[in-house]
Enzyme design. Structure first.
Site, PDB file in Angstrom:
ATOM      1  N   LYS A   1       6.882   6.409  -6.111  1.00 41.39           N
ATOM      2  CA  LYS A   1       5.812   7.077  -5.368  1.00 41.39           C
ATOM      3  C   LYS A   1       6.097   8.571  -5.390  1.00 41.39           C
ATOM      4  O   LYS A   1       7.143   9.026  -4.931  1.00 41.39           O
ATOM      5  CB  LYS A   1       5.774   6.568  -3.940  1.00 41.39           C
TER       6      LYS A   1
ATOM      7  N   LYS B   1       2.495   5.101  -8.096  1.00 43.06           N
ATOM      8  CA  LYS B   1       1.470   5.784  -7.302  1.00 43.06           C
ATOM      9  C   LYS B   1       1.703   7.284  -7.325  1.00 43.06           C
ATOM     10  O   LYS B   1       2.849   7.705  -7.173  1.00 43.06           O
ATOM     11  CB  LYS B   1       1.580   5.237  -5.882  1.00 43.06           C
TER      12      LYS B   1
ATOM     13  N   TYR C   1     -10.135   2.092  -3.931  1.00 46.49           N
ATOM     14  CA  TYR C   1     -11.135   2.173  -2.865  1.00 46.49           C
ATOM     15  C   TYR C   1     -12.502   1.712  -3.352  1.00 46.49           C
ATOM     16  O   TYR C   1     -13.390   1.457  -2.549  1.00 46.49           O
ATOM     17  CB  TYR C   1     -11.200   3.605  -2.308  1.00 46.49           C
TER      18      TYR C   1
HETATM   19  C1  PBG Z   1       1.862   6.359   3.675  1.00 42.70           C
HETATM   20  C2  PBG Z   1       0.941   6.158   2.569  1.00 42.70           C
HETATM   21  C3  PBG Z   1       0.230   7.154   1.907  1.00 42.70           C
HETATM   22  C4  PBG Z   1      -0.613   6.521   1.025  1.00 42.70           C
HETATM   23  C5  PBG Z   1      -0.395   5.146   1.137  1.00 42.70           C
HETATM   24  N1  PBG Z   1       0.592   4.926   2.092  1.00 42.70           N
HETATM   25  C6  PBG Z   1       0.180   8.620   2.100  1.00 42.70           C
HETATM   26  C7  PBG Z   1       1.383   9.426   2.117  1.00 42.70           C
HETATM   27  O1  PBG Z   1       2.416   9.058   1.589  1.00 42.70           O
HETATM   28  O2  PBG Z   1       1.282  10.496   2.715  1.00 42.70           O
HETATM   29  C8  PBG Z   1      -1.588   7.256   0.158  1.00 42.70           C
HETATM   30  C9  PBG Z   1      -2.749   6.499  -0.307  1.00 42.70           C
HETATM   31  C10 PBG Z   1      -3.881   7.310  -0.800  1.00 42.70           C
HETATM   32  O3  PBG Z   1      -3.840   8.553  -0.933  1.00 42.70           O
HETATM   33  O4  PBG Z   1      -4.905   6.675  -1.084  1.00 42.70           O
HETATM   34  N2  PBG Z   1       3.142   5.960   3.596  1.00 42.70           N
END
Ligand code: PBG
Length: 338
Positions: A206, A261, A326
């Site tokens: 991530k 991600k 989404y």
């Molecule tokens: C939080 C989390 C995030 C997303 C999914 N879980 C945001 C972040 O890390 O600040 C992002 C998902 C998206 O942008 O659609 N742990």
């Protein structure tokens, strides 16, 4: 890398690749990757209160749903054959604290939602995000103390959060926090609590991305992240070899499924992870990717459905087994019509 061109691959004019592109039926037959409704996971924002739906200005077409709104929308999702949902809560401001302790309330919005959805639709997969950001006043994913996110202290909370969500009935817990060692701790806690069949979907690679902003608007978590944002725990966008280490470690710690991600800007990572590791791989097409496409479509510069179908297919081509998007409902409708 240079590619040797074997003779058997053909030569013009005997070989004409356009022959197999000459009509829709043949293009379909030779297509290497296809997108199916079974590949789609629908992420849903949930909220408390009487309002069934509230809009999210930075994500046109996406709404936060209360339990009644959710029940209505799920009827459609299940009918379309969406296999799983991922839920993300908007926590009321007065329940957001420095330590995020609402995450451990077995009656919090997420747990209540999991219980009612599972009762209604026992065959719909439910993925619950494991991280503290919806619950903390600063918006960080972990325990924040004197300007730092504490790794091991955060894990102690996350493993409890995972057990509480699993006891409420979710099928998959998805740690999205990027602390070191959390997958092993979560696996151990689940097993100790007789939750052996609950799966772990690890957000293994991530990246610290600016594409998350609309999501942070949706759950109001961008409050007080500080100058460095989440860079001390989410990955640096310049790294790909490190992504492989992250994935390897999480597999070793017991992850059942791996996630990369964001999606499109990190397609190379999706491809590499799929080539290196024989483990199911999901990709998260994040909020900023969705919003960007919506914005272009609103201006009539691009056709949302067409570019979305193209992007989702690209994830499959790169090696993803499933995609969190989404647009799951809208795309499922198109795929069902074909
Ligand atoms: C939080 C989390 C995030 C997303 C999914 N879980 C945001 C972040 O890390 O600040 C992002 C998902 C998206 O942008 O659609 N742990």
């Amino acid at each position: 890398m240079s590619l040797k061109f074997p003779k058997s691959w053909g030569n013009f004019p005997a070989t004409r690749l356009r022959r197999n592109r000459s009509a829709s039926w043949i293009r379909g037959l030779v297509r290497e990757n296809k997108l199916n409704v079974e590949d789609l996971i629908w992420p849903i924002f949930i909220q408390d209160g009487f309002q069934e739906r509230t809009s999210i200005p930075s994500m046109p077409g996406i709404e936060r749903l209360n339990i009644n709104g959710l029940k209505k929308s799920l009827r459609e999702a299940v009918k379309l054959g969406i296999p799983a949902i991922a839920i993300f809560p908007l926590i009321n401001k007065n329940n957001k604290t420095n330590d995020g302790k609402e995450a451990l309330n077995p009656n919090n919005l997420v747990c209540r939602t999991i219980r009612s959805v599972k009762k209604l639709y026992p065959n719909l997969g439910i993925i619950s995000d494991i991280a503290l950001d919806p619950y903390t006043s600063h918006g960080h994913d972990g325990i924040y103390y004197k300007g730092k996110i504490l790794n091991d202290e955060t894990i102690d909370v996350l493993k409890k959060q995972a057990v509480i969500n699993a006891e409420a009935g979710c099928d998959i817990v998805a740690p999205s926090d990027m602390m070191d060692g959390r997958v092993r701790a979560i696996r151990k806690s689940l097993d100790k609590n007789n939750l052996k069949n609950v799966k772990i979907l690890s957000y293994a690679a991530k990246f610290s991305s600016s594409f998350y902003n609309p999501f942070r608007n949706a759950i109001k978590s961008s409050g007080n992240l500080g100058k460095e944002g989440k860079k001390t725990y989410q990955m640096d966008p310049g790294n790909s070899r490190e992504a492989l280490r992250e994935v390897a470690l999480d597999i070793k710690e017991g992850a059942d499924i791996i996630m990369v991600k964001p999606g499109l800007p990190y397609l190379d990572i999706v491809k590499e992870v799929s080539q290196y590791f024989p483990v199911p791989l999901f990709v998260y097409q994040v909020s900023g990717e969705y919003s960007m496409m919506q914005a272009a479509a609103k201006n009539n510069w691009l056709n949302f459905r067409n570019i979305q179908l193209e992007c989702l297919l690209a994830f499959k081509r790169a090696g993803a087994n499933a995609i969190i998007t989404y647009s799951a409902i809208e795309i499922a409708k198109i795929l069902r019509k074909h």
